[in-house]
Write a protein that holds these residues in place. Structure first.
Motif, PDB file in Angstrom:
ATOM      1  N   TYR A  47       0.883  -1.151   0.000  1.00 53.37           N
ATOM      2  CA  TYR A  47       0.000   0.000   0.000  1.00 53.37           C
ATOM      3  C   TYR A  47       0.927   1.209   0.000  1.00 53.37           C
ATOM      4  N   VAL A  48       1.139   1.790  -1.161  1.00 54.86           N
ATOM      5  CA  VAL A  48       2.134   2.848  -1.323  1.00 54.86           C
ATOM      6  C   VAL A  48       1.516   4.187  -0.935  1.00 54.86           C
ATOM      7  N   ARG A  49       2.048   4.767   0.138  1.00 56.00           N
ATOM      8  CA  ARG A  49       1.511   6.019   0.679  1.00 56.00           C
ATOM      9  C   ARG A  49       2.237   7.244   0.172  1.00 56.00           C
ATOM     10  N   ASP A  50       3.496   7.096  -0.203  1.00 55.03           N
ATOM     11  CA  ASP A  50       4.284   8.247  -0.611  1.00 55.03           C
ATOM     12  C   ASP A  50       5.490   7.753  -1.407  1.00 55.03           C
ATOM     13  N   PRO A  51       6.237   8.660  -2.015  1.00 58.83           N
ATOM     14  CA  PRO A  51       7.373   8.244  -2.841  1.00 58.83           C
ATOM     15  C   PRO A  51       8.475   7.504  -2.072  1.00 58.83           C
ATOM     16  N   VAL A  52       8.709   7.856  -0.815  1.00 54.00           N
ATOM     17  CA  VAL A  52       9.710   7.131  -0.033  1.00 54.00           C
ATOM     18  C   VAL A  52       9.245   5.692   0.183  1.00 54.00           C
ATOM     19  N   ASP A  53       7.970   5.530   0.428  1.00 55.40           N
ATOM     20  CA  ASP A  53       7.388   4.198   0.572  1.00 55.40           C
ATOM     21  C   ASP A  53       7.603   3.388  -0.711  1.00 55.40           C
ATOM     22  N   ALA A  54       7.359   4.025  -1.844  1.00 54.15           N
ATOM     23  CA  ALA A  54       7.572   3.337  -3.128  1.00 54.15           C
ATOM     24  C   ALA A  54       9.027   2.931  -3.287  1.00 54.15           C
ATOM     25  N   MET A  55       9.949   3.806  -2.891  1.00 54.84           N
ATOM     26  CA  MET A  55      11.368   3.481  -3.015  1.00 54.84           C
ATOM     27  C   MET A  55      11.729   2.291  -2.134  1.00 54.84           C
ATOM     28  N   MET A  56      11.219   2.244  -0.911  1.00 52.48           N
ATOM     29  CA  MET A  56      11.525   1.124  -0.019  1.00 52.48           C
ATOM     30  C   MET A  56      10.911  -0.173  -0.554  1.00 52.48           C
ATOM     31  N   ALA A  57       9.725  -0.074  -1.120  1.00 54.34           N
ATOM     32  CA  ALA A  57       9.109  -1.263  -1.719  1.00 54.34           C
ATOM     33  C   ALA A  57       9.950  -1.768  -2.893  1.00 54.34           C
ATOM     34  N   LEU A  58      10.478  -0.846  -3.679  1.00 51.74           N
ATOM     35  CA  LEU A  58      11.363  -1.242  -4.779  1.00 51.74           C
ATOM     36  C   LEU A  58      12.601  -1.942  -4.246  1.00 51.74           C
ATOM     37  N   LEU A  59      13.197  -1.404  -3.197  1.00 54.66           N
ATOM     38  CA  LEU A  59      14.395  -2.016  -2.624  1.00 54.66           C
ATOM     39  C   LEU A  59      14.093  -3.406  -2.074  1.00 54.66           C
ATOM     40  N   ALA A  60      12.948  -3.569  -1.465  1.00 58.71           N
ATOM     41  CA  ALA A  60      12.581  -4.885  -0.930  1.00 58.71           C
ATOM     42  C   ALA A  60      12.421  -5.904  -2.050  1.00 58.71           C
ATOM     43  N   ARG A  61      11.922  -5.454  -3.194  1.00 57.76           N
ATOM     44  CA  ARG A  61      11.582  -6.377  -4.268  1.00 57.76           C
ATOM     45  C   ARG A  61      12.659  -6.549  -5.343  1.00 57.76           C
ATOM     46  N   CYS A  62      13.716  -5.745  -5.308  1.00 63.14           N
ATOM     47  CA  CYS A  62      14.740  -5.927  -6.336  1.00 63.14           C
ATOM     48  C   CYS A  62      15.734  -6.999  -5.903  1.00 63.14           C
ATOM     49  N   GLY A  63      16.448  -7.547  -6.859  1.00 61.71           N
ATOM     50  CA  GLY A  63      17.396  -8.615  -6.550  1.00 61.71           C
ATOM     51  C   GLY A  63      16.728  -9.982  -6.596  1.00 61.71           C
ATOM     52  N   ASP A  64      17.349 -10.936  -5.961  1.00 56.82           N
ATOM     53  CA  ASP A  64      16.890 -12.323  -5.956  1.00 56.82           C
ATOM     54  C   ASP A  64      15.520 -12.434  -5.280  1.00 56.82           C
ATOM     55  N   PRO A  65      14.491 -12.911  -5.996  1.00 56.56           N
ATOM     56  CA  PRO A  65      13.152 -13.031  -5.396  1.00 56.56           C
ATOM     57  C   PRO A  65      13.130 -13.933  -4.160  1.00 56.56           C
ATOM     58  N   GLU A  66      14.041 -14.904  -4.110  1.00 61.86           N
ATOM     59  CA  GLU A  66      14.096 -15.803  -2.950  1.00 61.86           C
ATOM     60  C   GLU A  66      14.495 -15.068  -1.674  1.00 61.86           C
ATOM     61  N   LYS A  67      15.106 -13.907  -1.814  1.00 59.58           N
ATOM     62  CA  LYS A  67      15.573 -13.132  -0.662  1.00 59.58           C
ATOM     63  C   LYS A  67      14.615 -11.998  -0.285  1.00 59.58           C
ATOM     64  N   PHE A  68      13.454 -11.947  -0.946  1.00 60.85           N
ATOM     65  CA  PHE A  68      12.512 -10.864  -0.668  1.00 60.85           C
ATOM     66  C   PHE A  68      12.186 -10.756   0.817  1.00 60.85           C
ATOM     67  N   PHE A  69      11.815 -11.852   1.439  1.00 62.67           N
ATOM     68  CA  PHE A  69      11.369 -11.772   2.826  1.00 62.67           C
ATOM     69  C   PHE A  69      12.494 -11.340   3.762  1.00 62.67           C
ATOM     70  N   ASP A  70      13.742 -11.673   3.443  1.00 61.12           N
ATOM     71  CA  ASP A  70      14.873 -11.179   4.234  1.00 61.12           C
ATOM     72  C   ASP A  70      14.980  -9.661   4.118  1.00 61.12           C
ATOM     73  N   ARG A  71      14.887  -9.141   2.873  1.00 63.13           N
ATOM     74  CA  ARG A  71      14.967  -7.691   2.670  1.00 63.13           C
ATOM     75  C   ARG A  71      13.774  -6.985   3.309  1.00 63.13           C
ATOM     76  N   HIS A  72      12.599  -7.567   3.134  1.00 61.85           N
ATOM     77  CA  HIS A  72      11.371  -7.016   3.709  1.00 61.85           C
ATOM     78  C   HIS A  72      11.499  -6.918   5.236  1.00 61.85           C
ATOM     79  N   SER A  73      11.930  -7.981   5.867  1.00 59.43           N
ATOM     80  CA  SER A  73      12.068  -7.994   7.326  1.00 59.43           C
ATOM     81  C   SER A  73      13.094  -6.973   7.795  1.00 59.43           C
ATOM     82  N   TYR A  74      14.198  -6.870   7.064  1.00 56.30           N
ATOM     83  CA  TYR A  74      15.223  -5.895   7.435  1.00 56.30           C
ATOM     84  C   TYR A  74      14.665  -4.473   7.362  1.00 56.30           C
TER      85      TYR A  74
END
Length: 163
Positions: A47-74
């Motif tokens: 649920y993207v509330r602002d541009p910083v939120d969008a940037m963090m969502a991009l960072l969580a989702r870029c790279g190896d998809p298998e590592k998404f939950f690690d990035r998300h949790s961090y």
């Protein structure tokens, strides 16, 4: 476990303090009891509330998809560290996002400019190592994913991770 009989769709914002608290305090016991046992799968939706939120969502989702939950949790666990850096961005960058634009291309250019400014002024480069990414990967995602739809459409092209 995508094959779990019960599906939980979680909508969250990386810049929401309540979401941050829920993810760090309430979600770990839930995952231990229900997800790890194979009874429930969790799908993360942004649920993207602002541009910083969008940037963090991009960072969580870029790279190896298998590592998404690690990035998300961090990102959720370190929210209190990086959220105060939003004030480094400054009013002029936010001003790019207000008002009327001559065209959609001008709107997308303003969004991309804001995100790249935020990337630099929030010192996101210092976080990407913790996310298991390179600066080039993270910067490339921020630079390459802004397009039609602006903030609202920035995550459309990502696969939705399911645990």
């Amino acid at each position: 476990n995508p094959a779990a009989p019960i599906k939980l769709e979680e909508w969250l914002s990386y810049t929401c303090p309540h979401c941050g608290h829920f993810e760090t305090a309430d979600m770990p016991p839930f995952k231990t009891e229900f997800v790890a046992g194979g009874n429930v799968s969790v799908e993360i939706r942004n649920y993207v509330r602002d541009p910083v939120d969008a940037m963090m969502a991009l960072l969580a989702r870029c790279g190896d998809p298998e590592k998404f939950f690690d990035r998300h949790s961090y990102l959720m666990a370190s929210q209190s560290d990086w959220m105060p850096r939003r004030s480094n961005i400054g009013g002029p960058a936010y001003a790019l996002l207000t008002g009327e634009y001559a065209s959609k291309d001008a709107e997308y250019a303003a969004m991309k400019g804001f995100m790249l400014t935020a990337f630099a002024k929030m010192d996101v480069a210092s976080m990407v190592g913790e996310l298991g990414l390179t600066v080039q990967q993270a910067f490339g995602e921020v630079k390459g994913r802004i397009g039609p739809g602006g903030v609202e459409g920035v995550l459309v092209t990502f696969e939705r991770p399911v645990a």
